[in-house]
Design a protein around this motif. Structure first.
Motif, PDB file in Angstrom:
ATOM      1  N   GLU A 140      -0.891  40.555  57.238  1.00  0.00           N
ATOM      2  CA  GLU A 140      -2.350  40.437  57.222  1.00  0.00           C
ATOM      3  C   GLU A 140      -3.013  41.809  57.027  1.00  0.00           C
ATOM      4  OE1 GLU A 140      -3.866  37.618  56.833  1.00  0.00           O
ATOM      5  OE2 GLU A 140      -1.958  36.584  57.018  1.00  0.00           O
ATOM      6  N   PHE A 141      -2.458  42.849  57.627  1.00  0.00           N
ATOM      7  CA  PHE A 141      -2.990  44.193  57.384  1.00  0.00           C
ATOM      8  C   PHE A 141      -2.776  44.602  55.930  1.00  0.00           C
ATOM      9  CE2 PHE A 141      -2.540  45.429  62.102  1.00  0.00           C
ATOM     10  CZ  PHE A 141      -3.851  45.069  62.351  1.00  0.00           C
ATOM     11  N   VAL A 166      -9.353  40.846  59.594  1.00  0.00           N
ATOM     12  CA  VAL A 166      -8.037  40.286  59.875  1.00  0.00           C
ATOM     13  C   VAL A 166      -8.190  39.355  61.063  1.00  0.00           C
ATOM     14  CG1 VAL A 166      -5.707  40.825  60.677  1.00  0.00           C
ATOM     15  CG2 VAL A 166      -6.793  42.267  58.939  1.00  0.00           C
ATOM     16  N   THR A 191       0.055  44.138  68.015  1.00  0.00           N
ATOM     17  CA  THR A 191      -0.866  44.621  66.989  1.00  0.00           C
ATOM     18  C   THR A 191      -0.999  46.138  67.063  1.00  0.00           C
ATOM     19  OG1 THR A 191      -2.027  42.508  67.075  1.00  0.00           O
ATOM     20  CG2 THR A 191      -3.172  44.333  65.993  1.00  0.00           C
ATOM     21  N   ALA A 198      -5.511  43.141  53.941  1.00  0.00           N
ATOM     22  CA  ALA A 198      -6.753  43.898  54.146  1.00  0.00           C
ATOM     23  C   ALA A 198      -6.720  45.209  53.366  1.00  0.00           C
ATOM     24  CB  ALA A 198      -6.971  44.177  55.630  1.00  0.00           C
ATOM     25  N   PHE A 245      -8.539  51.830  57.239  1.00  0.00           N
ATOM     26  CA  PHE A 245      -9.111  50.830  58.148  1.00  0.00           C
ATOM     27  C   PHE A 245     -10.170  51.449  59.055  1.00  0.00           C
ATOM     28  CE2 PHE A 245      -4.884  48.254  58.119  1.00  0.00           C
ATOM     29  CZ  PHE A 245      -5.196  47.733  56.886  1.00  0.00           C
ATOM     30  N   ARG A 247     -13.572  42.936  55.237  1.00  0.00           N
ATOM     31  CA  ARG A 247     -12.134  43.074  55.506  1.00  0.00           C
ATOM     32  C   ARG A 247     -11.874  42.704  56.952  1.00  0.00           C
ATOM     33  NH1 ARG A 247     -10.884  48.939  53.868  1.00  0.00           N
ATOM     34  NH2 ARG A 247      -8.729  48.307  53.853  1.00  0.00           N
ATOM     35  N   VAL A 258     -10.556  43.413  63.390  1.00  0.00           N
ATOM     36  CA  VAL A 258      -9.446  42.555  63.795  1.00  0.00           C
ATOM     37  C   VAL A 258     -10.001  41.630  64.869  1.00  0.00           C
ATOM     38  CG1 VAL A 258      -7.141  42.461  64.797  1.00  0.00           C
ATOM     39  CG2 VAL A 258      -7.789  44.409  63.354  1.00  0.00           C
ATOM     40  N   LEU A 312      -0.038  48.833  64.116  1.00  0.00           N
ATOM     41  CA  LEU A 312      -0.994  49.864  63.674  1.00  0.00           C
ATOM     42  C   LEU A 312      -0.424  51.267  63.839  1.00  0.00           C
ATOM     43  CD1 LEU A 312      -4.314  48.333  65.005  1.00  0.00           C
ATOM     44  CD2 LEU A 312      -3.752  48.786  62.600  1.00  0.00           C
ATOM     45  N   LEU A 359      -4.030  53.416  57.952  1.00  0.00           N
ATOM     46  CA  LEU A 359      -4.823  53.423  59.174  1.00  0.00           C
ATOM     47  C   LEU A 359      -6.147  54.157  58.968  1.00  0.00           C
ATOM     48  CD1 LEU A 359      -4.987  52.585  62.112  1.00  0.00           C
ATOM     49  CD2 LEU A 359      -3.737  54.681  62.709  1.00  0.00           C
TER      50      LEU A 359
END
Length: 142
Positions: A101-102, A80, A29, A105, A44, A78, A52, A33, A41
């Motif tokens: 999945e990201f 994940v 993960t 989001a 997020f 949001r 997450v 990222l 990024l």
């Protein structure tokens, strides 16, 4: 706001803290990222509703998930949620699922450009980041 990758190392580590009991998933993960575009990024890390976490499903008991409440229309929570089996499956498949999945989001579970199907949109966006679904014979699910 402009982001240099090194500036947010601790933020990324904090973001994926729930995955620490799953070392391969945790590392995978973080790798994803570190490879997605900086603006994704930034999005997020700048959203207090983004998180997450790990799927804690227990057969016969169900699962529990704590997440921020949705904001105004179009600003849903949001979160994940990744499954523990991503710790054991092939690396290529894990990278694809995590990036997919990201992408959901980032797109807020919506379309992307002319791609209206949300699953196809997430696949297409993840592919632009370099994460494509591997062939079925390379998935190796536990």
């Amino acid at each position: 706001m402009s982001l240099e990758r090194g500036e947010n190392c601790m933020s990324i580590v904090y973001l994926v803290r729930d995955l620490e009991p799953y070392p391969a998933l945790h590392a995978r993960t973080i790798q994803v990222l570190n490879l997605i575009p900086c603006e994704v990024l930034e999005d997020f890390l700048g959203d207090p509703r983004f998180q997450v976490t790990i799927d804690n499903y227990q057969p016969g008991q169900g699962w529990t998930l704590w997440m921020p409440t949705p904001g105004p229309p179009g600003q849903g929570s949001r979160c994940v949620v990744l499954r523990p089996k991503l710790n054991l499956c092939s690396e290529a498949f894990a990278f694809y699922v995590i990036a997919h999945e990201f992408a959901h989001a980032f797109l807020r579970n919506g379309p992307w450009g002319e791609i209206l199907d949300v699953e196809e949109a997430a696949d297409a966006l993840a592919a632009t980041w370099g994460f494509v679904r591997p062939p079925d014979n390379q998935i190796n699910l536990p």
